[in-house]
Write a protein that holds these residues in place. Structure first.
Motif, PDB file in Angstrom:
ATOM      1  N   TRP A  57       0.847  -1.211   0.000  1.00 33.31           N
ATOM      2  CA  TRP A  57       0.000   0.000   0.000  1.00 33.31           C
ATOM      3  C   TRP A  57       0.875   1.251   0.000  1.00 33.31           C
ATOM      4  O   TRP A  57       0.803   2.109  -0.871  1.00 33.31           O
ATOM      5  N   ASN A  58       1.743   1.342   1.009  1.00 32.99           N
ATOM      6  CA  ASN A  58       2.494   2.567   1.275  1.00 32.99           C
ATOM      7  C   ASN A  58       3.750   2.647   0.395  1.00 32.99           C
ATOM      8  O   ASN A  58       4.736   1.984   0.687  1.00 32.99           O
ATOM      9  N   MET A  59       3.679   3.426  -0.675  1.00 38.05           N
ATOM     10  CA  MET A  59       4.846   3.601  -1.563  1.00 38.05           C
ATOM     11  C   MET A  59       4.977   5.079  -1.910  1.00 38.05           C
ATOM     12  O   MET A  59       3.990   5.816  -1.870  1.00 38.05           O
ATOM     13  N   PRO A  60       6.202   5.533  -2.241  1.00 39.80           N
ATOM     14  CA  PRO A  60       6.460   6.984  -2.309  1.00 39.80           C
ATOM     15  C   PRO A  60       5.682   7.753  -3.380  1.00 39.80           C
ATOM     16  O   PRO A  60       5.127   8.803  -3.085  1.00 39.80           O
ATOM     17  N   MET A  62       3.226   6.549  -6.283  1.00 39.45           N
ATOM     18  CA  MET A  62       1.832   6.130  -6.434  1.00 39.45           C
ATOM     19  C   MET A  62       1.599   4.975  -5.469  1.00 39.45           C
ATOM     20  O   MET A  62       2.316   3.970  -5.511  1.00 39.45           O
ATOM     21  N   THR A  63       0.619   5.138  -4.580  1.00 34.71           N
ATOM     22  CA  THR A  63       0.401   4.112  -3.556  1.00 34.71           C
ATOM     23  C   THR A  63      -0.337   2.912  -4.142  1.00 34.71           C
ATOM     24  O   THR A  63      -0.877   2.978  -5.253  1.00 34.71           O
ATOM     25  N   ILE A  65      -3.165   1.638  -3.166  1.00 32.65           N
ATOM     26  CA  ILE A  65      -4.612   1.843  -3.314  1.00 32.65           C
ATOM     27  C   ILE A  65      -4.891   2.643  -4.588  1.00 32.65           C
ATOM     28  O   ILE A  65      -5.861   2.395  -5.301  1.00 32.65           O
ATOM     29  N   GLU A  66      -3.984   3.595  -4.899  1.00 36.33           N
ATOM     30  CA  GLU A  66      -4.134   4.353  -6.155  1.00 36.33           C
ATOM     31  C   GLU A  66      -3.910   3.444  -7.361  1.00 36.33           C
ATOM     32  O   GLU A  66      -4.612   3.546  -8.370  1.00 36.33           O
ATOM     33  N   ALA A  87       1.388  -3.332   5.515  1.00 34.04           N
ATOM     34  CA  ALA A  87       1.387  -3.117   6.966  1.00 34.04           C
ATOM     35  C   ALA A  87       0.190  -2.271   7.394  1.00 34.04           C
ATOM     36  O   ALA A  87      -0.054  -2.109   8.580  1.00 34.04           O
ATOM     37  N   GLU A  88      -0.543  -1.730   6.416  1.00 33.43           N
ATOM     38  CA  GLU A  88      -1.693  -0.877   6.751  1.00 33.43           C
ATOM     39  C   GLU A  88      -2.777  -1.739   7.386  1.00 33.43           C
ATOM     40  O   GLU A  88      -3.291  -2.650   6.748  1.00 33.43           O
TER      41      GLU A  88
ATOM     42  N   SER B 239      -4.701   8.335   1.601  1.00 36.53           N
ATOM     43  CA  SER B 239      -4.279   7.314   0.647  1.00 36.53           C
ATOM     44  C   SER B 239      -2.767   7.079   0.726  1.00 36.53           C
ATOM     45  O   SER B 239      -2.261   6.077   0.242  1.00 36.53           O
ATOM     46  N   ARG B 240      -2.037   8.016   1.362  1.00 31.04           N
ATOM     47  CA  ARG B 240      -0.591   7.835   1.562  1.00 31.04           C
ATOM     48  C   ARG B 240      -0.298   6.621   2.417  1.00 31.04           C
ATOM     49  O   ARG B 240       0.789   6.078   2.381  1.00 31.04           O
ATOM     50  N   GLY B 241      -1.262   6.213   3.239  1.00 30.25           N
ATOM     51  CA  GLY B 241      -1.025   5.105   4.149  1.00 30.25           C
ATOM     52  C   GLY B 241      -0.406   5.595   5.438  1.00 30.25           C
ATOM     53  O   GLY B 241       0.059   6.730   5.525  1.00 30.25           O
ATOM     54  N   GLU B 242      -0.433   4.743   6.455  1.00 26.39           N
ATOM     55  CA  GLU B 242       0.027   5.160   7.770  1.00 26.39           C
ATOM     56  C   GLU B 242       1.218   4.362   8.257  1.00 26.39           C
ATOM     57  O   GLU B 242       1.785   4.658   9.297  1.00 26.39           O
ATOM     58  N   GLY B 243       1.596   3.319   7.546  1.00 25.08           N
ATOM     59  CA  GLY B 243       2.711   2.491   7.986  1.00 25.08           C
ATOM     60  C   GLY B 243       2.269   1.488   9.033  1.00 25.08           C
ATOM     61  O   GLY B 243       1.098   1.445   9.400  1.00 25.08           O
ATOM     62  N   PRO B 244       3.230   0.707   9.533  1.00 24.17           N
ATOM     63  CA  PRO B 244       2.885  -0.343  10.492  1.00 24.17           C
ATOM     64  C   PRO B 244       2.248   0.243  11.750  1.00 24.17           C
ATOM     65  O   PRO B 244       2.655   1.304  12.206  1.00 24.17           O
ATOM     66  N   GLN B 245       1.253  -0.433  12.280  1.00 20.35           N
ATOM     67  CA  GLN B 245       0.608  -0.010  13.523  1.00 20.35           C
ATOM     68  C   GLN B 245       1.369  -0.656  14.665  1.00 20.35           C
ATOM     69  O   GLN B 245       1.487  -1.873  14.723  1.00 20.35           O
TER      70      GLN B 245
END
Lengths: 128, 270
Positions: A57-60, A62-63, A65-66, A87-88, B239-245
Motif C-alpha cells: 500500500w504505502n509507496m512513495p 503512487m500508492t 490503493i491508487e 502493513a496498513e 491514501s498515503r497510508g500510515e505504515g505499520p501499527q
C-alpha cells in the motif's frame, strides 16, 4: 491454478519483494516480475499481460490503493486479480481497499501459509 | 539587557499576575483621577500601566528567546554559533537512522542470500534420499539384480560423500545467518540514542510552546487555531497510508491479526 501465470510484485522495499518472490517460488510460481512503485507498475501492467498483481500500500509516488483504482478503471486490466500485502492495518483502510475492488488482503508481518491461503482463495473465486 | 537581568530575579513570580496586580493597584487611583477631572494624573497612571505592560512583554520575550538560544545551542543548530561546522544533532540523528536502514537491509539481504544458496543443497539431499530409499527397499526385498546393486552401491557412496560436503556447507551458512543477526545490537544502540534525542527535542519544544503561550497571554494575542491546523504539513492524505501499527492491541480501529482481517473481509462479502 496455472503455475506459469505471470505475477507482478510491487513494493518499495527490495527485501520485501525478494521475500514475496521466494515464497511464490516455493509455491511453484516462478514467472514473476518486480516494480518498486505504483507509478512504475502501472505501465508494466498495461503492456505486460500479467495474470496477477501483488502490491504493497504505502509507496512513495503512487500508492497501492491508487494503483488498485487505476487498474480497476482500465478496461483491459479491470478483471486482474489483486492481492494487497501491506502493513496498513486500520479497519477503514481494509474497507477502503475492499470497496476499491481488492481480491485479497494480507497484513504484514505475514506467514507463508497466509500468503498461500489467500492466493488459493482468490483463484478459486476467479475460476469458480 | 537590564530587562533580561531583572528577569532572572523575578522569574518565579508569574508575569501576568504581576501585571494584574499593578492594574488592580492603580484602578482605584485612576477612577478617582477621572472623577476629579484630573486629566494629567489619569494620563500619568495610564502611562505607568502601559510601561508595566511593555516591561512584562519584554521580560517574556527575553525569556522565550533565551530558551530558544539555549535549545538551539544544545542541538548545535544555532546559526550564530562559531561551532556550526560541527554536524547538528538532528543531522547526526538522520545519519544514524540512515545507518540503521542500511544495516537492516544488508542483514536481510545477506540472510536471504544464504537461504537461497542453501535451498538447492537441501533439495538435492531430499530428492536423492527419496530415490535411494526406493531402490534400497527393492534391494532389501531381494528384488534387485546384482548389476543394478553395483550401480546402487556406487550411488549410495556418491550420496554419502556429497551429503558430507553439503552438510558442512549448510552448517556454515547457518552460522553466517546467525552472525548476520548481529545488526540488532548495533542498530539497537543507535535507535536508543536517537530516541533520547527525540525525547529532549520534544521537551524543549514543549517548554518553548509554554513560553510562547505566556507571551501571547501578556500581549493579549489570540491565534486562529483552525488556520494553524490547516497549515500542518504532517497531516497527509489518507491514501498515503500510515505504515505499520505499533499499538494494534490497544486501538479499536486497528485489526490485530490476519484472522481479524479475514473476518472483516468476509463481513464485506470478500
Amino acid at each position: 491454478m496455472n503455475k506459469n501465470m505471470k505475477i507482478l510484485i510491487v513494493d518499495d522495499f527490495s527485501t520485501m519483494r525478494r521475500i514475496i518472490k521466494n515464497l511464490l517460488r516455493d509455491l511453484g510460481f516462478t514467472n514473476t516480475e518486480e516494480a518498486d512503485d505504483g507509478s512504475t507498475a502501472l505501465p508494466m501492467l498495461q503492456s505486460g499481460n500479467f495474470d496477477f498483481l501483488v502490491t504493497d500500500w504505502n509507496m512513495p509516488q503512487m500508492t497501492g490503493i491508487e494503483l488498485l483504482r487505476a487498474v480497476r478503471a482500465d478496461d483491459r486490466l479491470k478483471h486482474l486479480p489483486v492481492l494487497m500485502v501491506t502493513a496498513e492495518a486500520k479497519r477503514d483502510q481494509i474497507i477502503e481497499a475492499a470497496q476499491a475492488g481488492v481480491n485479497g488482503y494480507v497484513v504484514k508481518p505475514f506467514t507463508a501459509q497466509a500468503l498461500q491461503d489467500k492466493i488459493e482463495k482468490i483463484f478459486e473465486r476467479v475460476n469458480g | 539587557m537590564l530587562a533580561i537581568l531583572g528577569l532572572a530575579v523575578t522569574r518565579d513570580e508569574n508575569t501576568q499576575d504581576r501585571l494584574l496586580r499593578a492594574v488592580q493597584e492603580r484602578a482605584a487611583d485612576l477612577q478617582a483621577s477621572l472623577a476629579e477631572n484630573d486629566w494629567a494624573g489619569a494620563t500619568a497612571l495610564i502611562d505607568q500601566l502601559a510601561d508595566i505592560r511593555n516591561q512584562a512583554l519584554y521580560d517574556e520575550v527575553a525569556c522565550l528567546t533565551q530558551t530558544l538560544h539555549s535549545t538551539l545551542l544544545d542541538l548545535q543548530l544555532d546559526a550564530g554559533n562559531p561551532h556550526t561546522e560541527e554536524v547538528s544533532q538532528i543531522d547526526d540523528a538522520s545519519e544514524r537512522l540512515h545507518y540503521v536502514l542500511k544495516m537492516t537491509e544488508k542483514a536481510a539481504n545477506d540472510t536471504m542470500d544464504l537461504v537461497e544458496s542453501s535451498a538447492p543443497l537441501i533439495n538435492y539431499i531430499s530428492y536423492e534420499a527419496q530415490s535411494l530409499t526406493a531402490d534400497w527397499q527393492r534391494f532389501t526385498r531381494r528384488e534387485m539384480p546384482l548389476n543394478e546393486f553395483k550401480e546402487l552401491a556406487r550411488r549410495v557412496e556418491a550420496f554419502l560423500l556429497r551429503s558430507l560436503h553439503d552438510s558442512d556447507q549448510i552448517s556454515g551458512h547457518l552460522n553466517d545467518i546467525l552472525l548476520a543477526q548481529s545488526f540488532q545490537d548495533l542498530t539497537g544502540q543507535v535507535i536508543k540514542r536517537v530516541t533520547e534525542l527525540i525525547g529532549y527535542v520534544d521537551e524543549s519544544l514543549l517548554r518553548m510552546g509554554n513560553m510562547a503561550r505566556s507571551v501571547d497571554q501578556v500581549a493579549g494575542i489570540e491565534h486562529d487555531q483552525a488556520a494553524l491546523q490547516q497549515g500542518n504539513k504532517m497531516q497527509q492524505s489518507r491514501s498515503r497510508g500510515e505504515g505499520p501499527q505499533i499499538r494494534a492491541d490497544k486501538a479499536e480501529d486497528i485489526v490485530s491479526d490476519q484472522v481479524d482481517v479475514d473476518d472483516l473481509l468476509s463481513s464485506l462479502g470478500l
